[in-house]
Design an enzyme around this catalytic site. Structure first.
Site, PDB file in Angstrom:
ATOM      1  N   SER A 101       0.814  -1.210   0.000  1.00 42.17           N
ATOM      2  CA  SER A 101       0.000   0.000   0.000  1.00 42.17           C
ATOM      3  C   SER A 101       0.855   1.270   0.000  1.00 42.17           C
ATOM      4  O   SER A 101       1.598   1.518  -0.941  1.00 42.17           O
ATOM      5  CB  SER A 101      -0.954  -0.034   1.198  1.00 42.17           C
ATOM      6  OG  SER A 101      -1.931   0.966   1.118  1.00 42.17           O
ATOM      7  N   ASP A 242      -1.074   1.547  -4.017  1.00 38.95           N
ATOM      8  CA  ASP A 242      -1.913   0.477  -4.566  1.00 38.95           C
ATOM      9  C   ASP A 242      -3.309   0.944  -4.952  1.00 38.95           C
ATOM     10  O   ASP A 242      -4.150   0.136  -5.337  1.00 38.95           O
ATOM     11  CB  ASP A 242      -1.987  -0.713  -3.608  1.00 38.95           C
ATOM     12  CG  ASP A 242      -2.852  -0.452  -2.379  1.00 38.95           C
ATOM     13  OD1 ASP A 242      -2.898   0.707  -1.931  1.00 38.95           O
ATOM     14  OD2 ASP A 242      -3.455  -1.411  -1.869  1.00 38.95           O
ATOM     15  N   ASP A 244      -5.894   2.369  -3.277  1.00 39.48           N
ATOM     16  CA  ASP A 244      -7.107   2.279  -2.458  1.00 39.48           C
ATOM     17  C   ASP A 244      -7.281   3.475  -1.534  1.00 39.48           C
ATOM     18  O   ASP A 244      -8.255   3.549  -0.790  1.00 39.48           O
ATOM     19  CB  ASP A 244      -7.174   0.963  -1.678  1.00 39.48           C
ATOM     20  CG  ASP A 244      -6.099   0.816  -0.612  1.00 39.48           C
ATOM     21  OD1 ASP A 244      -5.226   1.711  -0.504  1.00 39.48           O
ATOM     22  OD2 ASP A 244      -6.111  -0.195   0.112  1.00 39.48           O
TER      23      ASP A 244
END
Length: 445
Positions: A101, A242, A244
């Protein structure tokens, strides 16, 4: 039952240090494949962000899954929410994301999605952990899994993102700067916004395997702030590695965080009578968000920190919108997990509907001063449970006399204790936060 490997967001750590090693990933792929196969025929999608170590772990997972008899479909670099979406559309039994992430390139990790595109249930994670402790056995040759590569994954996801706004939507005349964090959105995000008519300037879209999140993206906003001002843009959009998380910058160069974006989306849905229930935030959500939603008559509840807990609360209440101030925003009408591109599109639609700039629209939320201090925690006894720390928290809470909050929590993804203090006096809030952080550091030493 306590989990041995899985944290709040999968398995994560430093590359080369257990469990983020090729041999563990081989065994993890096998264990996951065996667990998924026990539920029936098994196809698993595997995607990754742009870290150089992703290639190594992709190969290890692929081998382990195949050894368990699971068919593997490789997606290459794709945003985490894209893998959740594609897992559903390909009717796969599971999806796997290789990503850490917003962390630096020398970290990596694994996230799993169920066939419905949601986080794996606890019982499945526990089943995988049990198999990790069992001897690895390879299925007979005729039952080994096959491996294929999906070449049109990006195009499918781009069209999916565009479908989250009405087909007549055009952002013509809107000048946008995107910061892709040299991460998984570097190809798809510019295409989505350009195809919807926006004039797009792109930053940090040249991944080399080592530069993901490096002084860019949603954790380092200064580059985007400068670019928005230099380009005289209407707004800037920052993604994490990533895809999100999303944060924004308004035309004045001010950062607009996840609480403010969540408010803008929720207010728009409420005004169009499409909200369905209320809004889920977290323990870290600013008190101002709760108060602003209350003024509109919108219910608000707090979940534990982590998008999986936000999603669980949304599912339990049958609500549609939730998120975190870090920029994880879930729009259940369109996606099963936090999706940065889709959340950004919903914000742009809300601005368009009200005829407002981002700077104007954020004024509906008056944030309370909130100070967050991260304290490095090396292990051992949880300092949050230390008697002296508990006593200090109670004293500070009492001193604020109902006009603020204190929250101390151990991070589920990093070796940190997060100290958060919120109230109506910024100087006092900062002093309290620094006092508590110093105490946490002392008892952790």
């Amino acid at each position: 039952m306590t989990k041995k490997y899985f944290g709040t967001d999968g398995i994560r750590g430093r590359v080369g240090e257990f469990p983020i090693t090729p041999d563990f990933m081989l065994k993890l792929g096998w264990a996951a494949g065996m667990a998924f196969r026990s539920m029936g025929a098994c196809r698993v999608l595997v995607g990754k962000d742009t870290r150089i170590s992703g290639y190594m772990f992709e190969s290890a997972l692929e081998a382990g899954l195949s050894a368990a008899g699971a068919d593997v479909m490789l997606l290459g670099p794709m945003p985490t929410p894209a893998i959740a979406y594609l897992t559903r559309t390909f009717h796969a039994e599971a999806g796997i994301v290789i990503s850490a992430s917003h962390n630096p390139h020398d970290d990596n990790g694994i996230k799993f999605f169920s066939g419905e595109g949601t986080k794996l249930p606890d019982e499945v994670e526990l089943m995988i952990e049990e198999l990790l402790d069992a001897p690895m056995t390879v299925v007979e040759s005729s039952k080994l899994g096959k491996v294929s590569r999906i070449n049109d994954a990006s195009g499918r996801y781009i069209e999916f993102c565009k479908s989250s706004v009405p087909s007549s939507t055009s952002f013509a005349g809107l000048k946008v700067v995107l910061d892709c964090a040299h991460g998984a959105t570097y190809k798809v995000a510019p295409s989505v916004f350009r195809e919807l008519g926006a004039q797009v300037t792109v930053l940090s879209a040249q991944p080399n395997g080592l530069n993901i999140n490096e002084n860019c993206g949603s954790t380092h906003m200064s580059q985007l702030q400068a670019a928005v001002l230099a380009e005289h843009a209407d707004l800037g959009i920052a993604f994490d590695g990533d895809g999100d998380r999303v944060l924004m910058v308004d035309q004045t160069g001010a950062i607009v965080d996840g609480d403010e974006l969540l408010f803008i989306i929720a207010r728009d849905l409420h005004e169009r009578d499409k909200l369905q229930g209320g809004v889920v935030g977290t323990l870290m959500s600013n008190l101002g968000l709760e108060l602003a939603l209350a003024d509109l008559g919108i219910p608000f509840v707090r979940a534990n920190v982590g998008d999986r807990y936000v999603i669980a609360e949304l599912l339990e209440r049958n609500w549609l919108v939730g998120g975190e101030n870090s920029g994880h925003i879930v729009c259940f009408r369109h996606a099963t997990t936090g999706d940065a591109i889709i959340a950004a599109l919903q914000v742009l639609m809300a601005l368009k509907a009200r005829g407002e700039s981002l700077a104007q629209s954020r004024q509906g939320l008056r944030k309370c001063p909130q100070v967050l201090v991260n304290v490095r925690f090396g292990g051992g006894e949880n300092p949050v449970e230390h008697p002296a720390v508990k006593e200090a928290c109670e004293r500070v809470t009492a001193a604020m006399a109902g006009r603020g909050r204190v929250l101390l929590r151990k991070s589920g993804t990093e070796p940190l204790v997060r100290v958060m203090v919120e109230g109506d006096d910024e100087a006092q809030v900062r002093a309290y936060a620094e006092e508590l952080a110093k105490l946490v550091a002392e008892v952790s030493a």
